[in-house]
Motif scaffolding. Sequence first.
Motif, PDB file in Angstrom:
ATOM      1  N   ILE A 106      -6.874 -57.222   8.740  1.00 28.84           N
ATOM      2  CA  ILE A 106      -5.560 -57.212   9.383  1.00 28.84           C
ATOM      3  C   ILE A 106      -4.504 -56.674   8.428  1.00 28.84           C
ATOM      4  O   ILE A 106      -3.622 -55.898   8.803  1.00 28.84           O
ATOM      5  CB  ILE A 106      -5.213 -58.624   9.885  1.00 28.84           C
ATOM      6  N   MET A 123      -2.057 -53.440   8.638  1.00 32.88           N
ATOM      7  CA  MET A 123      -0.606 -53.462   8.427  1.00 32.88           C
ATOM      8  C   MET A 123      -0.182 -52.422   7.416  1.00 32.88           C
ATOM      9  O   MET A 123       0.881 -51.809   7.540  1.00 32.88           O
ATOM     10  CB  MET A 123      -0.170 -54.840   7.970  1.00 32.88           C
ATOM     11  N   LEU A 147       2.494 -49.308   7.594  1.00 32.40           N
ATOM     12  CA  LEU A 147       3.496 -49.013   6.565  1.00 32.40           C
ATOM     13  C   LEU A 147       3.495 -47.536   6.215  1.00 32.40           C
ATOM     14  O   LEU A 147       4.550 -46.900   6.087  1.00 32.40           O
ATOM     15  CB  LEU A 147       3.189 -49.858   5.331  1.00 32.40           C
ATOM     16  N   ASN A 152       5.172 -45.549   8.877  1.00 28.99           N
ATOM     17  CA  ASN A 152       6.624 -45.661   8.830  1.00 28.99           C
ATOM     18  C   ASN A 152       7.228 -44.836   7.715  1.00 28.99           C
ATOM     19  O   ASN A 152       8.325 -44.302   7.870  1.00 28.99           O
ATOM     20  CB  ASN A 152       7.032 -47.107   8.697  1.00 28.99           C
ATOM     21  N   MET A 193       5.458 -43.129  17.111  1.00 26.78           N
ATOM     22  CA  MET A 193       5.571 -44.548  17.441  1.00 26.78           C
ATOM     23  C   MET A 193       4.738 -44.892  18.669  1.00 26.78           C
ATOM     24  O   MET A 193       4.081 -45.946  18.718  1.00 26.78           O
ATOM     25  CB  MET A 193       7.021 -44.906  17.688  1.00 26.78           C
ATOM     26  N   VAL A 204      -2.481 -49.722  17.703  1.00 27.00           N
ATOM     27  CA  VAL A 204      -2.470 -51.128  17.309  1.00 27.00           C
ATOM     28  C   VAL A 204      -3.125 -51.990  18.374  1.00 27.00           C
ATOM     29  O   VAL A 204      -3.901 -52.901  18.048  1.00 27.00           O
ATOM     30  CB  VAL A 204      -1.028 -51.587  17.039  1.00 27.00           C
ATOM     31  N   LEU A 218      -6.397 -54.047  17.270  1.00 27.60           N
ATOM     32  CA  LEU A 218      -6.430 -55.508  17.226  1.00 27.60           C
ATOM     33  C   LEU A 218      -7.484 -56.055  18.171  1.00 27.60           C
ATOM     34  O   LEU A 218      -8.107 -57.084  17.870  1.00 27.60           O
ATOM     35  CB  LEU A 218      -5.057 -56.072  17.543  1.00 27.60           C
ATOM     36  N   LEU A 256       6.586 -57.453   6.280  1.00 31.17           N
ATOM     37  CA  LEU A 256       6.535 -56.146   6.927  1.00 31.17           C
ATOM     38  C   LEU A 256       7.697 -55.984   7.903  1.00 31.17           C
ATOM     39  O   LEU A 256       8.266 -54.897   8.022  1.00 31.17           O
ATOM     40  CB  LEU A 256       5.200 -55.979   7.638  1.00 31.17           C
ATOM     41  N   THR A 311      10.625 -55.013   5.913  1.00 34.12           N
ATOM     42  CA  THR A 311      10.546 -53.593   5.568  1.00 34.12           C
ATOM     43  C   THR A 311      10.960 -52.715   6.736  1.00 34.12           C
ATOM     44  O   THR A 311      11.688 -51.733   6.566  1.00 34.12           O
ATOM     45  CB  THR A 311       9.112 -53.252   5.158  1.00 34.12           C
ATOM     46  N   PHE A 312      10.519 -53.080   7.929  1.00 27.71           N
ATOM     47  CA  PHE A 312      10.874 -52.270   9.095  1.00 27.71           C
ATOM     48  C   PHE A 312      12.367 -52.329   9.379  1.00 27.71           C
ATOM     49  O   PHE A 312      12.965 -51.330   9.796  1.00 27.71           O
ATOM     50  CB  PHE A 312      10.091 -52.723  10.326  1.00 27.71           C
ATOM     51  N   VAL A 356      14.571 -48.010  18.711  1.00 22.76           N
ATOM     52  CA  VAL A 356      13.167 -48.000  19.118  1.00 22.76           C
ATOM     53  C   VAL A 356      12.292 -48.596  18.026  1.00 22.76           C
ATOM     54  O   VAL A 356      11.331 -49.328  18.308  1.00 22.76           O
ATOM     55  CB  VAL A 356      12.736 -46.563  19.482  1.00 22.76           C
ATOM     56  N   ASN A 357      12.654 -48.320  16.765  1.00 25.16           N
ATOM     57  CA  ASN A 357      11.875 -48.889  15.664  1.00 25.16           C
ATOM     58  C   ASN A 357      11.946 -50.413  15.674  1.00 25.16           C
ATOM     59  O   ASN A 357      10.930 -51.088  15.509  1.00 25.16           O
ATOM     60  CB  ASN A 357      12.409 -48.342  14.340  1.00 25.16           C
ATOM     61  N   VAL A 367      10.054 -51.628  19.087  1.00 24.50           N
ATOM     62  CA  VAL A 367       8.615 -51.418  19.168  1.00 24.50           C
ATOM     63  C   VAL A 367       7.904 -52.026  17.975  1.00 24.50           C
ATOM     64  O   VAL A 367       6.968 -52.816  18.135  1.00 24.50           O
ATOM     65  CB  VAL A 367       8.302 -49.912  19.289  1.00 24.50           C
ATOM     66  N   TYR A 368       8.360 -51.695  16.755  1.00 29.79           N
ATOM     67  CA  TYR A 368       7.625 -52.192  15.590  1.00 29.79           C
ATOM     68  C   TYR A 368       7.923 -53.652  15.312  1.00 29.79           C
ATOM     69  O   TYR A 368       7.044 -54.496  15.360  1.00 29.79           O
ATOM     70  CB  TYR A 368       7.955 -51.345  14.362  1.00 29.79           C
ATOM     71  N   ILE A 415       4.903 -54.865  17.969  1.00 33.10           N
ATOM     72  CA  ILE A 415       3.670 -54.740  17.200  1.00 33.10           C
ATOM     73  C   ILE A 415       3.496 -55.910  16.249  1.00 33.10           C
ATOM     74  O   ILE A 415       2.407 -56.470  16.109  1.00 33.10           O
ATOM     75  CB  ILE A 415       3.672 -53.385  16.457  1.00 33.10           C
ATOM     76  N   LEU A 448       2.393 -58.909  18.010  1.00 35.45           N
ATOM     77  CA  LEU A 448       0.970 -58.785  18.322  1.00 35.45           C
ATOM     78  C   LEU A 448       0.113 -59.162  17.114  1.00 35.45           C
ATOM     79  O   LEU A 448      -0.861 -59.916  17.227  1.00 35.45           O
ATOM     80  CB  LEU A 448       0.687 -57.351  18.749  1.00 35.45           C
ATOM     81  N   PHE A 449       0.516 -58.677  15.934  1.00 37.02           N
ATOM     82  CA  PHE A 449      -0.208 -59.034  14.709  1.00 37.02           C
ATOM     83  C   PHE A 449      -0.184 -60.541  14.484  1.00 37.02           C
ATOM     84  O   PHE A 449      -1.211 -61.170  14.201  1.00 37.02           O
ATOM     85  CB  PHE A 449       0.434 -58.352  13.505  1.00 37.02           C
TER      86      PHE A 449
END
Lengths: 111, 157
Positions: A28, A32, A36, A39, A77, A84, A88, B26, B29-30, B48-49, B52-53, B57, B60-61
């Motif tokens: 996982i 991630m 990164l 991005n 994106m 993702v 997952l 994370l 960071t985003f 959007v970042n 969405v992120y 996402i 979800l993680f």
Amino acid sequence: MPINYYIFLSIALFCIGIVGVLTRRNSIIVFMCIELMLNAVNLLFVAFSKMHHLAAEAAGTVNTAGTDGQLFVFFIMVVAAAEVSVGLAIIVMMYRNIHSVDVNFLNRLKH
Amino acid sequence: MLSVVALFGALMVITSKNPVYSVLWLVVTFFAISGHYILLNAQFLAIVNIIVYAGAIMVLFLFVIMLINLNRESEPNKNRWIRMAGAVAGGCLLLVIVAALKNTEFNTRSAEVVTGDIGLIKNLGKELFTTFVVPFEISSILFLSAMVGAVLMGKKN
């Protein structure tokens, strides 16, 4: 803002992602780190798009130059979100089969 | 300042033992990267970042980590040499790319900050639905297939 600040920031983020992928064994966290890296590339795309726009504006040509870069970030994106969700699902399935998320257990392709 | 936050968050992602803390760093960071987008006046991408992120996402993680009960330290065989080799390899890559790009012609160019309106929703939407309408539709098909694949794999077999 000079463009090379953005270039070096993106390179640093990308390399941190690579180090994470190489050193961590938890799948996982590997995933991630891939996010990164994506991005970091997105940030570089936007910075170059603004640089291109500034150059086109100085040349007096079309003022929609650089829109393509930002739309590419949008598509990246979109693809990352799809990736993702599938990834997952694969990790959950893998945990269900071998009761671990360690990537070292995946070095055999059968069972 | 934003760059420092982004780099520190990224470092904490790969060094924290607990995967839940990793996800939270994370997210930090985003948010820092979204701050960069706002400074570059790419407001659509910033929003959007975040949505969405940082919104979808990362939730979800977090959901998957909670689901398979990973919220504790669970990395059994730590091979120190492999970690060191990975760090050295990443550092070498960083060094090589920085050294290669240090003296390019990009040093004289600069990105436009705060001003400029190509990042606004109006311009991006106009371009997206005229020039890029075919990739847009293809990405919707991609989403559909990803959804079908995720449901198919998540199903108990």
